[in-house]
Design a protein around this motif. Structure first.
Motif, PDB file in Angstrom:
ATOM      1  N   LEU A  33       0.477  -1.198   0.263  1.00  0.00           N
ATOM      2  CA  LEU A  33       0.256   0.223  -0.147  1.00  0.00           C
ATOM      3  C   LEU A  33       1.129   1.230   0.002  1.00  0.00           C
ATOM      4  O   LEU A  33       0.494   2.303  -0.769  1.00  0.00           O
ATOM      5  CB  LEU A  33      -0.637   0.126   1.209  1.00  0.00           C
ATOM      6  N   ILE A  34       1.781   0.725   1.013  1.00  0.00           N
ATOM      7  CA  ILE A  34       3.089   2.448   0.343  1.00  0.00           C
ATOM      8  C   ILE A  34       3.729   2.551  -0.968  1.00  0.00           C
ATOM      9  O   ILE A  34       3.573   3.444  -1.269  1.00  0.00           O
ATOM     10  CB  ILE A  34       3.862   1.501   1.834  1.00  0.00           C
ATOM     11  N   GLY A  35       3.655   1.760  -1.339  1.00  0.00           N
ATOM     12  CA  GLY A  35       4.963   1.753  -2.061  1.00  0.00           C
ATOM     13  C   GLY A  35       3.646   1.576  -3.459  1.00  0.00           C
ATOM     14  O   GLY A  35       3.919   2.664  -4.546  1.00  0.00           O
ATOM     15  N   ILE A  36       2.968   1.336  -3.523  1.00  0.00           N
ATOM     16  CA  ILE A  36       1.367   1.721  -4.972  1.00  0.00           C
ATOM     17  C   ILE A  36       1.453   3.480  -4.825  1.00  0.00           C
ATOM     18  O   ILE A  36       1.328   3.892  -5.908  1.00  0.00           O
ATOM     19  CB  ILE A  36       0.275   1.437  -4.742  1.00  0.00           C
ATOM     20  N   PHE A  86      -0.972  12.866  -6.708  1.00  0.00           N
ATOM     21  CA  PHE A  86      -0.487  13.565  -5.259  1.00  0.00           C
ATOM     22  C   PHE A  86      -0.604  13.440  -4.415  1.00  0.00           C
ATOM     23  O   PHE A  86      -0.410  12.677  -3.772  1.00  0.00           O
ATOM     24  CB  PHE A  86       0.677  15.004  -6.100  1.00  0.00           C
ATOM     25  N   GLY A  87      -2.210  13.268  -4.557  1.00  0.00           N
ATOM     26  CA  GLY A  87      -3.324  13.785  -3.369  1.00  0.00           C
ATOM     27  C   GLY A  87      -3.282  12.592  -3.457  1.00  0.00           C
ATOM     28  O   GLY A  87      -3.993  11.901  -2.157  1.00  0.00           O
ATOM     29  N   LEU A  88      -3.957  11.538  -4.116  1.00  0.00           N
ATOM     30  CA  LEU A  88      -4.062   9.766  -4.090  1.00  0.00           C
ATOM     31  C   LEU A  88      -2.852   9.277  -3.626  1.00  0.00           C
ATOM     32  O   LEU A  88      -2.867   8.046  -2.779  1.00  0.00           O
ATOM     33  CB  LEU A  88      -4.367   9.183  -5.187  1.00  0.00           C
ATOM     34  N   GLY A  89      -1.798   9.473  -3.661  1.00  0.00           N
ATOM     35  CA  GLY A  89      -0.546   8.576  -3.777  1.00  0.00           C
ATOM     36  C   GLY A  89      -0.221   9.042  -1.738  1.00  0.00           C
ATOM     37  O   GLY A  89      -0.270   8.327  -0.795  1.00  0.00           O
ATOM     38  N   SER A  90      -0.342  10.334  -1.451  1.00  0.00           N
ATOM     39  CA  SER A  90      -0.510  10.707  -0.074  1.00  0.00           C
ATOM     40  C   SER A  90      -1.357  10.115   0.333  1.00  0.00           C
ATOM     41  O   SER A  90      -1.268   9.993   1.700  1.00  0.00           O
ATOM     42  CB  SER A  90      -1.003  12.073   0.138  1.00  0.00           C
ATOM     43  N   ALA A  91      -3.186  10.366  -0.088  1.00  0.00           N
ATOM     44  CA  ALA A  91      -4.286   8.871   0.943  1.00  0.00           C
ATOM     45  C   ALA A  91      -3.649   8.257   1.010  1.00  0.00           C
ATOM     46  O   ALA A  91      -3.897   7.256   2.102  1.00  0.00           O
ATOM     47  CB  ALA A  91      -5.125   9.855   0.251  1.00  0.00           C
ATOM     48  N   LEU A  92      -2.981   7.052   0.412  1.00  0.00           N
ATOM     49  CA  LEU A  92      -3.160   5.964   0.139  1.00  0.00           C
ATOM     50  C   LEU A  92      -1.674   5.433   1.223  1.00  0.00           C
ATOM     51  O   LEU A  92      -2.074   5.033   2.055  1.00  0.00           O
ATOM     52  CB  LEU A  92      -2.012   5.599  -1.023  1.00  0.00           C
ATOM     53  N   VAL A  93      -0.758   6.075   1.464  1.00  0.00           N
ATOM     54  CA  VAL A  93       0.267   6.088   2.851  1.00  0.00           C
ATOM     55  C   VAL A  93      -0.500   6.280   3.706  1.00  0.00           C
ATOM     56  O   VAL A  93      -0.149   6.283   5.173  1.00  0.00           O
ATOM     57  CB  VAL A  93       1.576   6.840   2.238  1.00  0.00           C
ATOM     58  N   ALA A  94      -1.233   7.605   3.660  1.00  0.00           N
ATOM     59  CA  ALA A  94      -2.175   8.232   4.855  1.00  0.00           C
ATOM     60  C   ALA A  94      -2.395   6.663   5.347  1.00  0.00           C
ATOM     61  O   ALA A  94      -2.649   6.572   6.827  1.00  0.00           O
ATOM     62  CB  ALA A  94      -2.942   9.348   4.811  1.00  0.00           C
ATOM     63  N   ALA A  95      -3.170   6.131   4.442  1.00  0.00           N
ATOM     64  CA  ALA A  95      -4.506   5.092   5.428  1.00  0.00           C
ATOM     65  C   ALA A  95      -3.015   3.798   5.646  1.00  0.00           C
ATOM     66  O   ALA A  95      -3.045   3.459   6.847  1.00  0.00           O
ATOM     67  CB  ALA A  95      -4.982   4.379   3.412  1.00  0.00           C
ATOM     68  N   ALA A 121       4.337  -3.228  -7.394  1.00  0.00           N
ATOM     69  CA  ALA A 121       4.333  -2.458  -5.982  1.00  0.00           C
ATOM     70  C   ALA A 121       4.241  -3.670  -5.208  1.00  0.00           C
ATOM     71  O   ALA A 121       4.955  -3.752  -4.312  1.00  0.00           O
ATOM     72  CB  ALA A 121       4.229  -1.356  -5.680  1.00  0.00           C
ATOM     73  N   ILE A 122       3.200  -4.438  -5.797  1.00  0.00           N
ATOM     74  CA  ILE A 122       2.973  -5.513  -4.854  1.00  0.00           C
ATOM     75  C   ILE A 122       3.292  -6.477  -5.135  1.00  0.00           C
ATOM     76  O   ILE A 122       3.763  -6.729  -3.220  1.00  0.00           O
ATOM     77  CB  ILE A 122       1.605  -5.732  -5.388  1.00  0.00           C
ATOM     78  N   PHE A 123       3.906  -7.190  -6.031  1.00  0.00           N
ATOM     79  CA  PHE A 123       5.239  -7.299  -5.377  1.00  0.00           C
ATOM     80  C   PHE A 123       6.311  -7.529  -4.995  1.00  0.00           C
ATOM     81  O   PHE A 123       6.868  -8.303  -3.979  1.00  0.00           O
ATOM     82  CB  PHE A 123       5.850  -7.599  -6.656  1.00  0.00           C
ATOM     83  N   GLY A 124       6.253  -6.089  -5.098  1.00  0.00           N
ATOM     84  CA  GLY A 124       8.110  -5.725  -4.292  1.00  0.00           C
ATOM     85  C   GLY A 124       7.147  -5.247  -2.866  1.00  0.00           C
ATOM     86  O   GLY A 124       8.321  -5.260  -2.626  1.00  0.00           O
ATOM     87  N   GLY A 125       6.290  -4.960  -2.337  1.00  0.00           N
ATOM     88  CA  GLY A 125       5.822  -4.557  -0.865  1.00  0.00           C
ATOM     89  C   GLY A 125       5.596  -6.297  -0.473  1.00  0.00           C
ATOM     90  O   GLY A 125       6.782  -5.998   1.020  1.00  0.00           O
ATOM     91  N   VAL A 126       5.452  -7.170  -0.912  1.00  0.00           N
ATOM     92  CA  VAL A 126       5.551  -8.585   0.384  1.00  0.00           C
ATOM     93  C   VAL A 126       6.662  -9.419   0.049  1.00  0.00           C
ATOM     94  O   VAL A 126       7.023  -9.768   0.571  1.00  0.00           O
ATOM     95  CB  VAL A 126       4.363  -9.368  -0.893  1.00  0.00           C
ATOM     96  N   THR A 127       7.386  -8.813  -1.487  1.00  0.00           N
ATOM     97  CA  THR A 127       9.072  -9.764  -1.287  1.00  0.00           C
ATOM     98  C   THR A 127       9.655  -8.662  -0.577  1.00  0.00           C
ATOM     99  O   THR A 127      10.330  -9.593   0.420  1.00  0.00           O
ATOM    100  CB  THR A 127       9.611  -8.314  -2.951  1.00  0.00           C
ATOM    101  N   LEU A 128       9.783  -7.592   0.471  1.00  0.00           N
ATOM    102  CA  LEU A 128      10.080  -6.749   0.967  1.00  0.00           C
ATOM    103  C   LEU A 128       9.729  -7.258   2.372  1.00  0.00           C
ATOM    104  O   LEU A 128      10.893  -7.671   3.190  1.00  0.00           O
ATOM    105  CB  LEU A 128      10.251  -5.534   0.951  1.00  0.00           C
ATOM    106  N   GLY A 129       8.215  -7.414   2.536  1.00  0.00           N
ATOM    107  CA  GLY A 129       7.803  -8.239   3.945  1.00  0.00           C
ATOM    108  C   GLY A 129       8.447  -8.991   4.627  1.00  0.00           C
ATOM    109  O   GLY A 129       9.398 -10.090   4.638  1.00  0.00           O
ATOM    110  N   LEU A 130       8.543 -10.477   2.789  1.00  0.00           N
ATOM    111  CA  LEU A 130       9.394 -11.689   3.283  1.00  0.00           C
ATOM    112  C   LEU A 130      10.687 -11.589   3.313  1.00  0.00           C
ATOM    113  O   LEU A 130      11.394 -11.822   4.443  1.00  0.00           O
ATOM    114  CB  LEU A 130       8.849 -12.491   2.351  1.00  0.00           C
ATOM    115  N   ALA A 131      11.253 -10.989   2.779  1.00  0.00           N
ATOM    116  CA  ALA A 131      12.484 -10.622   2.955  1.00  0.00           C
ATOM    117  C   ALA A 131      13.109  -9.956   4.169  1.00  0.00           C
ATOM    118  O   ALA A 131      13.763 -10.476   5.259  1.00  0.00           O
ATOM    119  CB  ALA A 131      13.707  -9.768   2.501  1.00  0.00           C
ATOM    120  N   GLU A 132      12.227  -9.080   5.060  1.00  0.00           N
ATOM    121  CA  GLU A 132      12.351  -8.736   6.450  1.00  0.00           C
ATOM    122  C   GLU A 132      12.310 -10.018   7.734  1.00  0.00           C
ATOM    123  O   GLU A 132      12.671 -10.342   8.237  1.00  0.00           O
ATOM    124  CB  GLU A 132      11.897  -7.396   7.150  1.00  0.00           C
TER     125      GLU A 132
END
Length: 290
Positions: free
Chosen positions: A20-23, A195-204, A242-253
Motif C-alpha cells: 500500500l505504501i509502495g503503490i 499526488f493527493g491520491l498517493g498521499s492518501a494511500l500512504v496515510a491509510a 509495487a504489490i510484488f515489491g511490497g510482499v518481497t520486502l516484507g518476506l525478506a525482512e
C-alpha cells in the motif's frame, strides 16, 4: 516447518501493508517522473493524526476517514503550490522537484518534533497485542485486520485506475504525458490529483500500522527508504509491481529477522534490492503491464 510457515505469514501480512505504501509512491512516480522523498514523512503525519484521534477515543481504523482526506488535500496542496511551479522554472538542476520533496520531508519532521517532541508515542487498543491461531500458526489480530483493509484499498485503487475516466487519464498521463495532453487530458490537474491520491494511500498505511508501531518524528525516513525500495523492486511506475515489491520486502525482512537475527532485518531487504538492481534492473515491471 512451523517456524518457516510462521515467518511466511508474518512476512506476507507485513508485505501487504508495504504494498500500500509502495503503490502510493509508484502512482506519483509514474505520473510525475520523480521519486517523492517525503513519502514516509506524510505517513508519519497520518500516524500522528491517528494518535491524536486515539487520545479522543477514536479507533485507529476509524481515523482512516479523517487522515486520508486530510493527507489527500495536503498532497494536492504540495503538488500545486510547491512542486508544479518548479516545472516552469529553467534550472541547471532538473531534479529540483526531488530536492523540494527532501525539504518538505525535513519540514514535516521538524513540525512533528515541535508539536509532539521526540518521545515515542503509541496507540492504545484492545486488539493491538491479541493473536489468534490457525493450527500451530499465530496471526496478529491488528496486522490481519490491517492486511484485509489494505487488500480492500488496493482492489478499489485498481478498479479506479481501470474503470473510471479519471483513472484512465492518470494511466494515460503516466504512459505518455505529451500524448495524453494532445488527447485533451488536463495533465496539470492529473498531477495534482495523483499526488493527493498517493498521499492518501500512504496515510491509510500509516493508520493501519499505527496500532503496531511506535510513533516518533524520525519514523518517516526509514519508511521513505522502504517505499523507494518497493518502487524499484516493482519497476518504476508499475502498480502491480509495487504489490510484488511490497510482499518481497516484507518476506525478506521477516526471513532475515527469523533466521539471521532482528538486527539483520533491514540488511536482507537491502541486499535483495541491490541484487534486483544488478540482475533485474527493470524490477517486476518486466512481468507486469499495469
Amino acid at each position: 516447518m512451523d517456524v518457516f510457515l510462521q515467518t511466511l505469514v508474518a512476512g506476507i501480512l507485513k508485505g501487504g501493508l508495504y504494498a500500500l505504501i509502495g503503490i502510493g509512491m509508484t502512482l506519483i512516480m509514474g505520473v510525475m517522473g520523480i521519486i517523492n522523498l517525503a513519502h514516509g514523512q506524510l505517513m508519519m503525519l497520518a500516524m500522528y493524526v491517528t494518535f491524536v484521534l486515539n487520545t479522543m477515543g477514536v479507533d485507529p481504523y476509524i481515523s482512516l476517514f479523517v487522515a486520508m482526506p486530510l493527507l489527500f488535500l495536503l498532497g494536492m496542496a504540495i503538488q500545486k503550490f510547491l512542486l508544479n511551479p518548479l516545472i516552469k522554472v529553467e534550472t541547471i538542476l532538473p531534479e529540483n522537484q526531488v530536492l523540494m520533496t527532501v525539504g518538505i520531508g525535513m519540514v514535516l519532521t521538524e513540525i512533528a518534533r515541535f508539536a509532539f517532541s521526540s518521545d515515542y508515542k503509541y496507540i492504545t487498543t484492545g486488539y493491538a497485542n491479541q493473536t489468534f491461531y490457525l493450527g500451530n500458526i499465530s496471526f496478529s489480530m491488528a496486522l490481519t485486520i490491517a492486511f484485509v483493509i489494505a487488500l480492500a484499498f488496493t482492489a478499489v485503487m485498481f478498479w479506479f485506475l481501470l474503470k473510471t475516466d479519471l483513472g484512465r487519464s492518470i494511466r494515460a498521463t503516466a504512459q505518455d504525458k505529451d500524448a495524453a495532453t494532445l488527447m485533451g487530458v488536463n495533465t496539470g490537474r492529473i498531477t495534482v490529483v495523483t499526488f493527493g491520491l498517493g498521499s492518501a494511500l500512504v496515510a491509510a498505511a500509516g493508520c493501519l500500522l499505527a496500532p503496531v508501531y511506535y510513533i516518533f518524528p524520525d519514523l518517516g525516513g526509514p519508511f521513505t527508504a522502504k517505499a523507494f525500495i518497493i518502487t524499484i523492486l516493482g519497476g518504476l511506475g508499475s502498480t502491480v509491481g509495487a504489490i510484488f515489491g511490497g510482499v518481497t520486502l516484507g518476506l525478506a525482512e521477516s526471513m532475515g529477522a527469523t533466521y539471521f537475527g532482528m538486527e539483520y532485518e533491514d540488511i536482507v531487504g537491502l541486499t535483495i534490492f541491490i541484487l534486483v538492481l544488478l540482475f533485474l534492473p527493470g524490477g517486476f515491471k518486466r512481468l507486469t503491464k499495469v
